[in-house]
Design a protein around this motif. Structure first.
Motif, short mmCIF file in Angstrom:
data_model
loop_
_atom_site.label_atom_id
_atom_site.label_comp_id
_atom_site.label_asym_id
_atom_site.label_seq_id
_atom_site.Cartn_x
_atom_site.Cartn_y
_atom_site.Cartn_z
N TYR A 24 10.36 43.21 -9.28
CA TYR A 24 10.29 44.65 -9.10
C TYR A 24 8.87 45.11 -9.40
N GLU A 25 8.41 46.08 -8.61
CA GLU A 25 7.09 46.66 -8.85
C GLU A 25 7.27 48.09 -9.34
N PHE A 26 6.69 48.37 -10.49
CA PHE A 26 6.70 49.71 -11.06
C PHE A 26 5.32 50.32 -10.92
N LYS A 27 5.27 51.62 -10.70
CA LYS A 27 4.05 52.39 -10.83
C LYS A 27 4.37 53.46 -11.87
N LEU A 28 3.67 53.40 -13.00
CA LEU A 28 3.96 54.27 -14.13
C LEU A 28 2.78 55.20 -14.39
N ASP A 29 2.99 56.49 -14.20
CA ASP A 29 1.98 57.48 -14.57
C ASP A 29 2.08 57.68 -16.08
N TYR A 45 -2.69 55.10 -14.58
CA TYR A 45 -1.38 54.63 -14.21
C TYR A 45 -1.35 53.11 -14.34
N LEU A 46 -0.16 52.58 -14.51
CA LEU A 46 0.02 51.14 -14.62
C LEU A 46 0.80 50.65 -13.41
N ARG A 47 0.38 49.52 -12.90
CA ARG A 47 1.13 48.79 -11.88
C ARG A 47 1.71 47.58 -12.59
N VAL A 48 3.05 47.48 -12.58
CA VAL A 48 3.73 46.45 -13.35
C VAL A 48 4.63 45.63 -12.44
N LYS A 61 3.30 40.74 -15.10
CA LYS A 61 1.90 41.14 -15.12
C LYS A 61 1.83 42.66 -15.06
N TYR A 62 0.74 43.19 -15.59
CA TYR A 62 0.48 44.62 -15.46
C TYR A 62 -1.01 44.83 -15.27
N GLU A 82 3.02 46.85 -25.07
CA GLU A 82 3.59 45.87 -24.15
C GLU A 82 5.10 45.77 -24.35
N GLN A 83 5.54 45.80 -25.59
CA GLN A 83 6.98 45.75 -25.88
C GLN A 83 7.68 46.98 -25.33
N MET A 84 7.06 48.15 -25.49
CA MET A 84 7.62 49.39 -24.96
C MET A 84 7.70 49.31 -23.45
N LEU A 85 6.67 48.78 -22.81
CA LEU A 85 6.62 48.63 -21.36
C LEU A 85 7.74 47.72 -20.87
N GLU A 86 7.94 46.60 -21.53
CA GLU A 86 8.99 45.66 -21.15
C GLU A 86 10.38 46.29 -21.32
N ALA A 87 10.58 47.02 -22.41
CA ALA A 87 11.86 47.69 -22.63
C ALA A 87 12.11 48.76 -21.56
N PHE A 88 11.06 49.51 -21.22
CA PHE A 88 11.20 50.55 -20.20
C PHE A 88 11.58 49.94 -18.85
#
Length: 98
Positions: A24-29, A45-48, A61-62, A82-88
């Motif tokens: 899955y590809e996320f784009k997070l503002d 923004y992050l691309r994950v 990867k992000y 990074e942990q918050m990002l993975e949980a999200f």
């Protein structure tokens, strides 16, 4: 510390079935405090890329980008972020459209 303001998520197609699990590809503002090392005027923004399989999931990867210019930012998140990002991503990957 970063805060996620908005996001999109898309399932990445794997027509050959080579990779285990689903991608899955996320784009997070994000919102970043002015006193944070990651702060950029105009925002980031992050691309994950997130992988989900039967055993759970993880961030593969992000990348960070300046929101206004789409310029890559060569920086890393702190372990806590990074942990918050993975949980999200783990909580929201199922919202992707097929």
């Amino acid at each position: 510390m970063i805060e996620i303001e908005a996001y999109t998520v898309e399932k990445i197609k794997d027509p050959f079935g080579i990779l285990a699990g689903e991608r899955y590809e996320f784009k997070l503002d994000t919102e970043v405090a002015e006193d944070d090392d990651l702060y950029v005027e105009g925002g980031l923004y992050l691309r994950v890329i997130y992988r989900a399989d039967g055993d759970g999931g993880r961030v593969v990867k992000y990348e960070l980008y300046e929101r206004l210019t789409d310029k890559y930012v060569d920086a890393e998140l702190e372990d806590e972020e990074e942990q918050m990002l993975e949980a999200f991503c783990g909580a929201h990957f199922s919202e992707a459209e097929e």
